[in-house]
Design a protein around this motif. Structure first.
Motif, short mmCIF file in Angstrom:
data_model
loop_
_atom_site.label_atom_id
_atom_site.label_comp_id
_atom_site.label_asym_id
_atom_site.label_seq_id
_atom_site.Cartn_x
_atom_site.Cartn_y
_atom_site.Cartn_z
N LEU A 42 0.81 -1.07 0.02
CA LEU A 42 0.16 0.07 -0.06
C LEU A 42 0.91 1.23 -0.09
O LEU A 42 0.62 2.35 -0.66
CB LEU A 42 -0.97 -0.02 1.07
CG LEU A 42 -1.81 1.07 1.10
CD1 LEU A 42 -2.96 1.03 0.12
CD2 LEU A 42 -2.78 0.81 2.52
N ALA A 43 2.08 1.14 0.48
CA ALA A 43 2.78 2.36 0.51
C ALA A 43 3.44 2.60 -0.76
O ALA A 43 3.54 3.79 -1.25
CB ALA A 43 3.91 2.37 1.73
N VAL A 44 3.92 1.56 -1.40
CA VAL A 44 4.44 1.65 -2.76
C VAL A 44 3.50 2.26 -3.68
O VAL A 44 3.67 3.07 -4.49
CB VAL A 44 5.21 0.20 -3.31
CG1 VAL A 44 5.74 0.63 -4.66
CG2 VAL A 44 6.31 -0.07 -2.28
N SER A 76 9.17 8.61 -12.14
CA SER A 76 9.50 7.46 -12.54
C SER A 76 10.89 6.81 -11.73
O SER A 76 11.32 5.54 -12.11
CB SER A 76 10.15 8.06 -14.08
OG SER A 76 11.27 8.70 -14.07
N VAL A 77 11.71 7.58 -10.99
CA VAL A 77 12.99 7.11 -10.13
C VAL A 77 12.69 6.58 -8.97
O VAL A 77 13.09 5.64 -8.34
CB VAL A 77 14.08 7.88 -10.33
CG1 VAL A 77 14.92 7.52 -9.73
CG2 VAL A 77 14.39 8.10 -11.94
N VAL A 78 11.86 7.56 -8.19
CA VAL A 78 11.88 7.39 -6.40
C VAL A 78 10.96 6.33 -6.24
O VAL A 78 11.47 5.24 -5.33
CB VAL A 78 11.19 8.62 -5.98
CG1 VAL A 78 10.73 8.48 -4.51
CG2 VAL A 78 12.08 9.73 -6.20
N PRO A 84 12.46 -1.59 -3.10
CA PRO A 84 13.30 -2.58 -2.18
C PRO A 84 13.38 -2.19 -0.82
O PRO A 84 13.13 -3.15 0.25
CB PRO A 84 14.51 -2.69 -2.97
CG PRO A 84 14.32 -2.19 -4.16
CD PRO A 84 13.29 -1.25 -4.13
N LEU A 85 13.56 -0.95 -0.46
CA LEU A 85 13.62 -0.55 0.92
C LEU A 85 12.34 -0.62 1.73
O LEU A 85 12.47 -1.32 2.71
CB LEU A 85 14.09 0.75 0.96
CG LEU A 85 14.31 1.44 2.43
CD1 LEU A 85 15.39 0.95 3.10
CD2 LEU A 85 14.37 3.11 2.11
N ILE A 86 11.27 -0.40 1.11
CA ILE A 86 9.98 -0.63 1.67
C ILE A 86 9.84 -2.11 2.05
O ILE A 86 9.45 -2.51 2.99
CB ILE A 86 8.85 0.02 1.10
CG1 ILE A 86 9.09 1.60 1.09
CG2 ILE A 86 7.70 -0.39 1.52
CD1 ILE A 86 8.04 2.36 0.07
N MET A 89 11.78 -3.72 4.93
CA MET A 89 11.46 -3.39 6.20
C MET A 89 10.68 -4.61 6.96
O MET A 89 10.89 -4.55 8.28
CB MET A 89 10.40 -2.31 6.27
CG MET A 89 11.02 -0.80 5.72
SD MET A 89 12.19 -0.21 6.53
CE MET A 89 11.37 0.78 7.60
N ARG A 90 10.13 -5.54 6.10
CA ARG A 90 9.57 -6.65 6.89
C ARG A 90 10.74 -7.78 7.31
O ARG A 90 10.60 -8.51 8.25
CB ARG A 90 8.63 -7.36 5.84
CG ARG A 90 7.51 -6.84 5.76
CD ARG A 90 6.65 -7.46 4.75
NE ARG A 90 6.50 -9.00 5.25
CZ ARG A 90 6.24 -9.92 4.48
NH1 ARG A 90 6.08 -9.68 3.24
NH2 ARG A 90 6.00 -10.99 5.03
N ASN A 91 11.86 -7.55 6.92
CA ASN A 91 13.14 -8.15 7.23
C ASN A 91 13.67 -7.85 8.59
O ASN A 91 14.00 -6.89 8.89
CB ASN A 91 14.29 -8.21 6.25
CG ASN A 91 15.13 -9.29 6.19
OD1 ASN A 91 15.44 -9.94 7.12
ND2 ASN A 91 16.17 -9.28 5.15
N LYS A 92 13.71 -9.14 9.46
CA LYS A 92 13.74 -8.85 10.92
C LYS A 92 15.46 -8.30 11.12
O LYS A 92 15.60 -7.70 11.90
CB LYS A 92 13.50 -9.95 11.53
CG LYS A 92 12.19 -10.34 11.98
CD LYS A 92 11.87 -11.34 12.94
CE LYS A 92 10.49 -11.62 12.94
NZ LYS A 92 10.04 -12.72 13.75
N GLU A 93 16.17 -8.89 10.01
CA GLU A 93 17.80 -8.50 10.26
C GLU A 93 17.88 -7.03 9.85
O GLU A 93 18.91 -6.52 10.53
CB GLU A 93 18.49 -9.59 9.31
CG GLU A 93 18.44 -10.91 9.72
CD GLU A 93 18.39 -11.75 8.23
OE1 GLU A 93 18.40 -11.13 7.45
OE2 GLU A 93 18.48 -12.97 8.70
N LEU A 94 17.11 -6.47 8.97
CA LEU A 94 17.17 -4.98 8.83
C LEU A 94 16.57 -4.22 9.93
O LEU A 94 17.17 -3.26 10.38
CB LEU A 94 16.60 -4.60 7.47
CG LEU A 94 17.40 -4.66 6.36
CD1 LEU A 94 16.59 -4.49 5.11
CD2 LEU A 94 18.58 -3.95 6.35
#
Length: 95
Positions: A42-44, A76-78, A84-86, A89-94
């Motif tokens: 939803l954020a993307v 077109s870029v942002v 990938p960053l958003i 965020m679900r990744n616990k290691e990050l």
């Protein structure tokens, strides 16, 4: 504009159905897992849609080449760069 509006309405209605279904999940952990899956998407989508609105619906009276370039870059870029960053965020290691 008609096609874009229909797509936007379809996305909003789909997310309303998803949130209604998630809120009926009995366990708190299940609701948290479902929301953590849906919210990055939803954020993307909202970032992409908001930059598209600025790109295509800004009044011609405020148009300038530098502003058009900035809006084009934002549109077109942002969103693809932040995607990938958003989702990571679900990744616990990050965290």
């Amino acid at each position: 504009l008609s096609v874009a509006l229909r797509c936007f309405v379809f996305i909003v209605l789909s997310y309303l159905q998803i949130f209604r279904a998630v809120l009926r999940v009995p366990s708190e952990q299940g609701r948290h897992k479902a929301f953590s899956t849906c919210l990055p998407h939803l954020a993307v989508i909202s970032m992409f849609a908001s930059t598209a609105v600025v790109a295509y619906l800004k009044p011609p009276s405020i148009s300038s080449p530098s502003l058009d370039l900035l809006v084009t870059v934002l549109y077109s870029v942002v969103p693809p760069a932040v995607n990938p960053l958003i989702y990571s965020m679900r990744n616990k290691e990050l965290k």
